[in-house]
Design an enzyme around this catalytic site. Structure first.
Site, PDB file in Angstrom:
ATOM      1  N   ASP A  96       0.840  -1.192   0.000  1.00  0.00           N
ATOM      2  CA  ASP A  96       0.000   0.000   0.000  1.00  0.00           C
ATOM      3  C   ASP A  96       0.878   1.246   0.000  1.00  0.00           C
ATOM      4  OD1 ASP A  96      -2.899   1.111   0.738  1.00  0.00           O
ATOM      5  OD2 ASP A  96      -1.432   2.218   1.933  1.00  0.00           O
TER       6      ASP A  96
ATOM      7  N   TYR B 125       3.196   9.739  -0.273  1.00  0.00           N
ATOM      8  CA  TYR B 125       4.182   9.092   0.604  1.00  0.00           C
ATOM      9  C   TYR B 125       5.609   9.189   0.058  1.00  0.00           C
ATOM     10  CZ  TYR B 125       0.136   6.609   2.667  1.00  0.00           C
ATOM     11  OH  TYR B 125      -1.055   6.278   3.257  1.00  0.00           O
TER      12      TYR B 125
ATOM     13  N   LYS C 125      -2.506   5.875  -4.303  1.00  0.00           N
ATOM     14  CA  LYS C 125      -3.622   6.798  -4.034  1.00  0.00           C
ATOM     15  C   LYS C 125      -3.342   8.174  -4.615  1.00  0.00           C
ATOM     16  CE  LYS C 125      -3.737   4.620   0.543  1.00  0.00           C
ATOM     17  NZ  LYS C 125      -2.325   4.535   0.957  1.00  0.00           N
TER      18      LYS C 125
ATOM     19  N   HIS D  28      -7.370   9.456  -2.049  1.00  0.00           N
ATOM     20  CA  HIS D  28      -6.758   9.362  -0.713  1.00  0.00           C
ATOM     21  C   HIS D  28      -7.656   9.977   0.368  1.00  0.00           C
ATOM     22  CE1 HIS D  28      -2.551   9.086   1.293  1.00  0.00           C
ATOM     23  NE2 HIS D  28      -3.475   9.011   2.224  1.00  0.00           N
TER      24      HIS D  28
HETATM   25  N1  LIG Z   1      -5.277   6.071   3.704  1.00  0.00           N
HETATM   26  C1  LIG Z   1      -4.739   6.777   4.667  1.00  0.00           C
HETATM   27  O1  LIG Z   1      -5.096   7.970   4.867  1.00  0.00           O
HETATM   28  C2  LIG Z   1      -3.700   6.170   5.547  1.00  0.00           C
HETATM   29  C3  LIG Z   1      -3.107   4.993   5.182  1.00  0.00           C
HETATM   30  N2  LIG Z   1      -2.138   4.421   5.961  1.00  0.00           N
HETATM   31  C4  LIG Z   1      -1.494   3.172   5.459  1.00  0.00           C
HETATM   32  O2  LIG Z   1      -1.482   2.209   6.480  1.00  0.00           O
HETATM   33  C5  LIG Z   1      -0.133   1.786   6.746  1.00  0.00           C
HETATM   34  C6  LIG Z   1       0.022   1.408   8.192  1.00  0.00           C
HETATM   35  O3  LIG Z   1      -0.311   2.511   9.002  1.00  0.00           O
HETATM   36  P1  LIG Z   1       0.121   2.597  10.536  1.00  0.00           P
HETATM   37  O4  LIG Z   1      -0.739   3.587  11.207  1.00  0.00           O
HETATM   38  O5  LIG Z   1       1.591   2.792  10.620  1.00  0.00           O
HETATM   39  O6  LIG Z   1      -0.235   1.116  11.007  1.00  0.00           O
HETATM   40  P2  LIG Z   1      -0.177   0.312  12.351  1.00  0.00           P
HETATM   41  O7  LIG Z   1      -1.224   0.731  13.301  1.00  0.00           O
HETATM   42  O8  LIG Z   1      -0.195  -1.104  11.916  1.00  0.00           O
HETATM   43  O9  LIG Z   1       1.206   0.662  13.035  1.00  0.00           O
HETATM   44  C7  LIG Z   1       2.430   0.231  12.517  1.00  0.00           C
HETATM   45  C8  LIG Z   1       3.532   0.853  13.352  1.00  0.00           C
HETATM   46  O10 LIG Z   1       3.492   0.325  14.660  1.00  0.00           O
HETATM   47  C9  LIG Z   1       4.800  -0.057  15.062  1.00  0.00           C
HETATM   48  N3  LIG Z   1       4.674  -1.174  16.001  1.00  0.00           N
HETATM   49  C10 LIG Z   1       4.246  -2.422  15.717  1.00  0.00           C
HETATM   50  N4  LIG Z   1       4.223  -3.183  16.825  1.00  0.00           N
HETATM   51  C11 LIG Z   1       4.632  -2.380  17.820  1.00  0.00           C
HETATM   52  C12 LIG Z   1       4.810  -2.594  19.206  1.00  0.00           C
HETATM   53  N5  LIG Z   1       4.567  -3.755  19.765  1.00  0.00           N
HETATM   54  N6  LIG Z   1       5.241  -1.548  19.944  1.00  0.00           N
HETATM   55  C13 LIG Z   1       5.476  -0.347  19.388  1.00  0.00           C
HETATM   56  N7  LIG Z   1       5.329  -0.078  18.076  1.00  0.00           N
HETATM   57  C14 LIG Z   1       4.916  -1.092  17.317  1.00  0.00           C
HETATM   58  C15 LIG Z   1       5.484  -0.438  13.770  1.00  0.00           C
HETATM   59  O11 LIG Z   1       6.863  -0.389  13.885  1.00  0.00           O
HETATM   60  C16 LIG Z   1       4.911   0.581  12.799  1.00  0.00           C
HETATM   61  O12 LIG Z   1       5.666   1.768  12.797  1.00  0.00           O
HETATM   62  C17 LIG Z   1       0.716   2.960   6.280  1.00  0.00           C
HETATM   63  O13 LIG Z   1       2.052   2.587   5.978  1.00  0.00           O
HETATM   64  C18 LIG Z   1      -0.046   3.408   5.055  1.00  0.00           C
HETATM   65  O14 LIG Z   1       0.283   2.569   3.963  1.00  0.00           O
HETATM   66  C19 LIG Z   1      -1.784   4.974   7.163  1.00  0.00           C
HETATM   67  C20 LIG Z   1      -2.350   6.134   7.578  1.00  0.00           C
HETATM   68  C21 LIG Z   1      -3.333   6.853   6.802  1.00  0.00           C
HETATM   69  O1  LIG Z   2      -2.040   8.318   4.457  1.00  0.00           O
HETATM   70  C1  LIG Z   2      -1.750   8.580   5.598  1.00  0.00           C
HETATM   71  C2  LIG Z   2      -1.831   9.890   6.217  1.00  0.00           C
HETATM   72  C3  LIG Z   2      -1.119  10.927   5.451  1.00  0.00           C
HETATM   73  C4  LIG Z   2      -1.686  11.961   4.858  1.00  0.00           C
HETATM   74  N1  LIG Z   2      -0.721  12.709   4.286  1.00  0.00           N
HETATM   75  C5  LIG Z   2       0.459  12.174   4.491  1.00  0.00           C
HETATM   76  C6  LIG Z   2       1.695  12.570   4.127  1.00  0.00           C
HETATM   77  C7  LIG Z   2       2.731  11.806   4.484  1.00  0.00           C
HETATM   78  C8  LIG Z   2       2.520  10.661   5.233  1.00  0.00           C
HETATM   79  C9  LIG Z   2       1.275  10.246   5.610  1.00  0.00           C
HETATM   80  C10 LIG Z   2       0.242  11.016   5.236  1.00  0.00           C
END
Ligand SMILES: NC(=O)C1=CN([C@@H]2O[C@H](COP(=O)(O)OP(=O)(O)OC[C@H]3O[C@@H](n4cnc5c(N)ncnc54)[C@H](O)[C@@H]3O)[C@@H](O)[C@H]2O)C=CC1
Ligand SMILES: O=CCc1c[nH]c2ccccc12
Length: 288
Positions: free
Chosen positions: A57, A62, A87, A117
């Site tokens: 994803d 990003y 996205k 997005h």
């Molecule tokens: N469509 C959108 O607006 C968004 C999409 N995303 C997508 O979702 C993906 C995952 O998002 P996250 O919020 O990072 O997911 P997540 O809630 O799965 O958290 C992952 C993070 O938690 C950390 N982690 C895992 N186990 C842990 C533990 N036991 N203790 C401490 N830290 C720990 C990992 O190292 C990582 O940095 C992103 O990379 C992106 O691709 C994320 C945010 C917004």
């Molecule tokens: O998609 C996750 C949240 C988000 C929105 N804008 C940005 C820019 C850079 C990293 C994450 C995000």
């Protein structure tokens, strides 16, 4: 060692299948200003591929599409084995140009899933409808095999459904026990739109201590898994797709355990019920 079991897939409303566990290359990886290729990221993605991940994803915003494209090429695993999502960010004026730039950065001639997005950058329902029709046009070229949305709430979905020729296959939103969106989930079910969860680990990474800590710890002991895996499984048991990430091989390996056990209905319910006692939103807070 690669995953012991294949990652289960979910059939989308357009007939394509999506792996129920995805590896995100946003959040933890973001460096929006970088211009050089981040080799550390390329290697981390290759490690994930080696372990068995096939669903990735990313997003225009990003700044990680190039690394994903390079990692997939260098992995020598055939492109058709992957499920790649990217996205569209804010370039509403020329969606085709944004999409083609993403394909170029990814070194691909199609993506499996193209998402809007966020609905928060436009002024009106009509604008959202126009954007959605541009995604429909891309879908008709075959270069966006499936199309969907992200961060859409009921009013945004209702707006595009009024004029859509093709319904979105999925809505990717922040979803975890402290943010369950019951009304939105019901609306998605009515239209057979799948739900992808980002931020699935929030209760243990960003919102602890909290009311699900005890049950998550207990179930992790019961299933010989990490606490994160219980939260990933909670999403998967409800028919959702969980998108997580890590730079650490041990964690990448650990998350895969979420495909090796099942939670009972009562266990899913217990997490949900306890989760309802707390509210936590990590992303796009200013919009609510
Ligand atoms: N469509 C959108 O607006 C968004 C999409 N995303 C997508 O979702 C993906 C995952 O998002 P996250 O919020 O990072 O997911 P997540 O809630 O799965 O958290 C992952 C993070 O938690 C950390 N982690 C895992 N186990 C842990 C533990 N036991 N203790 C401490 N830290 C720990 C990992 O190292 C990582 O940095 C992103 O990379 C992106 O691709 C994320 C945010 C917004
Ligand atoms: O998609 C996750 C949240 C988000 C929105 N804008 C940005 C820019 C850079 C990293 C994450 C995000």
């Amino acid at each position: 060692m690669a995953a012991r079991y294949p990652i289960p897939t979910l059939r989308l409303r357009d007939g394509h299948s999506i792996p129920a566990l995805g590896f995100g290359i946003g959040t933890a990886w973001i460096d929006g200003k970088k211009t050089e290729i981040n080799r550390k990221l390329v290697e981390a993605i290759k490690t994930a591929i080696k372990l068995g991940y096939r669903h990735f994803d990313t997003a225009e915003v990003y700044n990680s599409e190039r690394e994903l494209g390079i990692a997939i090429k260098e992995s020598e695993v055939p492109r058709e084995e992957f499920f790649v999502t990217t996205k569209l960010w804010k370039n509403w004026d020329n969606i085709t140009a944004s999409f083609e730039a993403s394909l170029e950065r990814l070194r691909m001639d199609y993506v499996d899933l193209y998402l809007i997005h966020s609905p928060f950058f436009v002024e009106s329902s009509k604008d959202l409808q126009t954007q959605w029709s541009s995604l429909e046009a891309l879908h008709s070229t075959g270069r966006a095999r499936s199309i969907g949305v992200s961060n859409f709430y009921a009013p945004h979905l209702t707006a595009i459904l009024q004029t859509a020729k093709i319904k979105p296959v999925i809505n990717q939103i922040e979803l975890h026990p402290y943010l369950q969106h019951p009304d939105l989930q019901a609306l998605l079910k009515t239209h057979n739109i799948a739900l992808a969860s980002y931020g699935p680990l929030t209760p243990i990474t960003k919102a602890s201590p909290g009311p699900v800590d005890e049950v998550v710890e207990r179930l992790a002991r019961k299933y010989g898994a990490g606490e994160g895996e219980i939260l990933l499984r909670w999403v998967i048991e409800q028919g959702g797709v969980a998108i997580t990430t890590s730079s650490k091989e041990e964690r990448m390996r650990g998350y895969l355990k979420a495909t090796e056990f099942e939670l009972t209905e009562d266990e899913v319910k217990e997490i949900s019920e306890k989760g309802k006692r707390k509210h936590h939103r990590e992303f796009f807070r200013s919009r609510f």
